[in-house]
Design a protein around this motif. Structure first.
Motif, PDB file in Angstrom:
ATOM      1  N   LEU A 140       0.914  -1.108   0.195  1.00 47.33           N
ATOM      2  CA  LEU A 140      -0.122  -0.236   0.111  1.00 47.33           C
ATOM      3  C   LEU A 140       0.851   1.301  -0.129  1.00 47.33           C
ATOM      4  CD1 LEU A 140      -2.525  -0.900   2.539  1.00 47.33           C
ATOM      5  CD2 LEU A 140      -2.661  -1.207   0.293  1.00 47.33           C
ATOM      6  N   VAL A 141       0.374   2.113  -0.563  1.00 47.06           N
ATOM      7  CA  VAL A 141       1.352   3.225  -0.978  1.00 47.06           C
ATOM      8  C   VAL A 141       0.319   4.680  -0.970  1.00 47.06           C
ATOM      9  CG1 VAL A 141       2.928   4.781  -2.676  1.00 47.06           C
ATOM     10  CG2 VAL A 141       3.100   2.188  -2.443  1.00 47.06           C
ATOM     11  N   GLY A 142       0.922   5.560  -0.230  1.00 39.87           N
ATOM     12  CA  GLY A 142       0.054   6.967   0.074  1.00 39.87           C
ATOM     13  C   GLY A 142      -0.693   6.997   1.239  1.00 39.87           C
ATOM     14  N   ARG A 143      -2.021   7.673   1.172  1.00 45.31           N
ATOM     15  CA  ARG A 143      -2.645   7.526   2.408  1.00 45.31           C
ATOM     16  C   ARG A 143      -4.057   6.875   1.994  1.00 45.31           C
ATOM     17  NH1 ARG A 143      -1.310  12.394   5.107  1.00 45.31           N
ATOM     18  NH2 ARG A 143      -3.362  12.469   5.946  1.00 45.31           N
ATOM     19  N   ILE A 144      -4.657   6.406   3.218  1.00 46.35           N
ATOM     20  CA  ILE A 144      -5.979   6.052   3.220  1.00 46.35           C
ATOM     21  C   ILE A 144      -6.749   7.174   4.175  1.00 46.35           C
ATOM     22  CG2 ILE A 144      -7.741   4.324   3.849  1.00 46.35           C
ATOM     23  CD1 ILE A 144      -5.730   2.414   3.341  1.00 46.35           C
ATOM     24  N   ASP A 145      -7.560   7.820   3.642  1.00 51.74           N
ATOM     25  CA  ASP A 145      -8.384   8.928   4.623  1.00 51.74           C
ATOM     26  C   ASP A 145      -9.726   9.136   4.036  1.00 51.74           C
ATOM     27  OD1 ASP A 145      -8.321  10.433   2.353  1.00 51.74           O
ATOM     28  OD2 ASP A 145      -6.628  11.660   3.115  1.00 51.74           O
ATOM     29  N   VAL A 146     -10.600  10.024   4.603  1.00 53.83           N
ATOM     30  CA  VAL A 146     -11.904  10.056   4.435  1.00 53.83           C
ATOM     31  C   VAL A 146     -12.215  10.448   2.896  1.00 53.83           C
ATOM     32  CG1 VAL A 146     -13.885  11.444   4.802  1.00 53.83           C
ATOM     33  CG2 VAL A 146     -12.383  10.897   6.916  1.00 53.83           C
ATOM     34  N   ALA A 147     -11.331  11.091   2.273  1.00 53.56           N
ATOM     35  CA  ALA A 147     -11.364  11.671   1.005  1.00 53.56           C
ATOM     36  C   ALA A 147     -11.177  10.322   0.099  1.00 53.56           C
ATOM     37  CB  ALA A 147     -10.454  12.753   0.653  1.00 53.56           C
ATOM     38  N   ASN A 148     -10.768   9.423   0.432  1.00 53.72           N
ATOM     39  CA  ASN A 148     -10.454   8.289  -0.700  1.00 53.72           C
ATOM     40  C   ASN A 148     -10.832   6.936   0.113  1.00 53.72           C
ATOM     41  OD1 ASN A 148      -8.159   7.524   0.930  1.00 53.72           O
ATOM     42  ND2 ASN A 148      -6.660   8.165  -0.645  1.00 53.72           N
ATOM     43  N   ALA A 149     -11.297   6.784   0.994  1.00 55.35           N
ATOM     44  CA  ALA A 149     -11.839   5.667   1.698  1.00 55.35           C
ATOM     45  C   ALA A 149     -12.534   4.727   0.780  1.00 55.35           C
ATOM     46  CB  ALA A 149     -12.557   5.922   2.889  1.00 55.35           C
ATOM     47  N   ALA A 150     -13.261   5.116  -0.046  1.00 57.91           N
ATOM     48  CA  ALA A 150     -14.151   4.343  -0.953  1.00 57.91           C
ATOM     49  C   ALA A 150     -13.443   3.876  -2.076  1.00 57.91           C
ATOM     50  CB  ALA A 150     -15.299   5.398  -1.492  1.00 57.91           C
ATOM     51  N   GLN A 151     -12.443   4.497  -2.466  1.00 59.24           N
ATOM     52  CA  GLN A 151     -11.383   4.160  -3.696  1.00 59.24           C
ATOM     53  C   GLN A 151     -10.648   2.887  -2.837  1.00 59.24           C
ATOM     54  OE1 GLN A 151      -8.226   6.776  -4.445  1.00 59.24           O
ATOM     55  NE2 GLN A 151      -7.126   5.264  -5.723  1.00 59.24           N
ATOM     56  N   ALA A 152     -10.004   2.897  -1.740  1.00 55.18           N
ATOM     57  CA  ALA A 152      -9.211   2.154  -1.025  1.00 55.18           C
ATOM     58  C   ALA A 152     -10.093   0.901  -0.614  1.00 55.18           C
ATOM     59  CB  ALA A 152      -8.893   2.742   0.410  1.00 55.18           C
ATOM     60  N   LEU A 153     -11.638   1.029  -0.344  1.00 55.02           N
ATOM     61  CA  LEU A 153     -12.060  -0.087  -0.222  1.00 55.02           C
ATOM     62  C   LEU A 153     -12.404  -0.893  -1.460  1.00 55.02           C
ATOM     63  CD1 LEU A 153     -15.233   1.106   2.278  1.00 55.02           C
ATOM     64  CD2 LEU A 153     -13.612  -0.520   2.765  1.00 55.02           C
ATOM     65  N   ALA A 154     -12.426  -0.279  -2.553  1.00 56.66           N
ATOM     66  CA  ALA A 154     -12.540  -1.068  -3.937  1.00 56.66           C
ATOM     67  C   ALA A 154     -11.290  -1.387  -4.094  1.00 56.66           C
ATOM     68  CB  ALA A 154     -12.985   0.222  -5.095  1.00 56.66           C
ATOM     69  N   ALA A 155     -10.136  -0.948  -3.738  1.00 61.79           N
ATOM     70  CA  ALA A 155      -9.050  -1.704  -4.166  1.00 61.79           C
ATOM     71  C   ALA A 155      -8.796  -2.986  -3.407  1.00 61.79           C
ATOM     72  CB  ALA A 155      -7.930  -0.693  -3.751  1.00 61.79           C
ATOM     73  N   GLY A 156      -9.480  -3.105  -2.301  1.00 64.86           N
ATOM     74  CA  GLY A 156      -9.605  -4.560  -1.783  1.00 64.86           C
ATOM     75  C   GLY A 156     -10.120  -5.604  -2.366  1.00 64.86           C
ATOM     76  N   LYS A 157     -10.570  -5.373  -3.491  1.00 66.86           N
ATOM     77  CA  LYS A 157     -11.093  -6.304  -4.469  1.00 66.86           C
ATOM     78  C   LYS A 157      -9.850  -7.111  -5.274  1.00 66.86           C
ATOM     79  CE  LYS A 157     -15.491  -4.010  -5.298  1.00 66.86           C
ATOM     80  NZ  LYS A 157     -16.332  -3.576  -6.027  1.00 66.86           N
ATOM     81  N   GLN A 158      -8.820  -6.577  -5.209  1.00 69.05           N
ATOM     82  CA  GLN A 158      -7.513  -7.128  -5.637  1.00 69.05           C
ATOM     83  C   GLN A 158      -7.333  -8.237  -4.656  1.00 69.05           C
ATOM     84  OE1 GLN A 158      -4.547  -4.405  -6.982  1.00 69.05           O
ATOM     85  NE2 GLN A 158      -5.959  -2.808  -6.634  1.00 69.05           N
ATOM     86  N   ILE A 159      -7.692  -8.449  -3.645  1.00 68.71           N
ATOM     87  CA  ILE A 159      -7.353  -9.362  -2.626  1.00 68.71           C
ATOM     88  C   ILE A 159      -8.010 -10.640  -3.063  1.00 68.71           C
ATOM     89  CG2 ILE A 159      -7.350 -10.210  -0.236  1.00 68.71           C
ATOM     90  CD1 ILE A 159      -7.321  -7.226   0.515  1.00 68.71           C
ATOM     91  N   PRO A 160      -7.232 -11.812  -3.424  1.00 68.64           N
ATOM     92  CA  PRO A 160      -7.748 -13.191  -3.727  1.00 68.64           C
ATOM     93  C   PRO A 160      -8.775 -13.530  -2.969  1.00 68.64           C
ATOM     94  CG  PRO A 160      -5.627 -13.491  -2.960  1.00 68.64           C
ATOM     95  CD  PRO A 160      -5.732 -12.014  -2.931  1.00 68.64           C
TER      96      PRO A 160
END
Length: 107
Positions: A17-37
């Protein structure tokens, strides 16, 4: 504009994981979790996260829950002392698979 966040694959069974997870991009971060097998083992390196707060923890917990439901063992490595402390305060350490169990400074 939200700060940059990305989940960068490092192998078939790991990512960083690179960068930051915060209120502004939490939805993007949650969606990135779909990469987990959907099953097996998967390792996420948190060393390159630029910050840690309750939003970061909430996203990691959501990923852990989804991985558990799909028979994936998700392990977090390189968790910062700050994030580990927030997890302890929220009594959430048992819900996170961490490979490094270093004590929180000052406790």
């Amino acid at each position: 504009m939200s700060p940059a966040f990305s989940m960068q694959p490092t192998s078939a069974t790991s990512a960083r994981l690179v960068g930051r997870i915060d209120v502004a991009n939490a939805a993007q971060a949650l969606a990135a979790g779909k990469q987990i097998p959907a099953n097996g083992n998967f390792e996420l390196d948190l060393e390159h996260l630029e910050s840690a707060d309750s939003v970061t923890l909430a996203v990691l917990l959501a990923w852990s829950a989804a991985a558990s439901r799909s028979q994936c063992r998700l392990v977090y490595r390189g968790m910062s002392d700050r994030l580990r402390a927030i997890a302890r305060l929220g009594d959430a350490t048992g819900m996170l698979g961490t490979s490094d169990t270093a004590p929180v400074q000052g406790t």
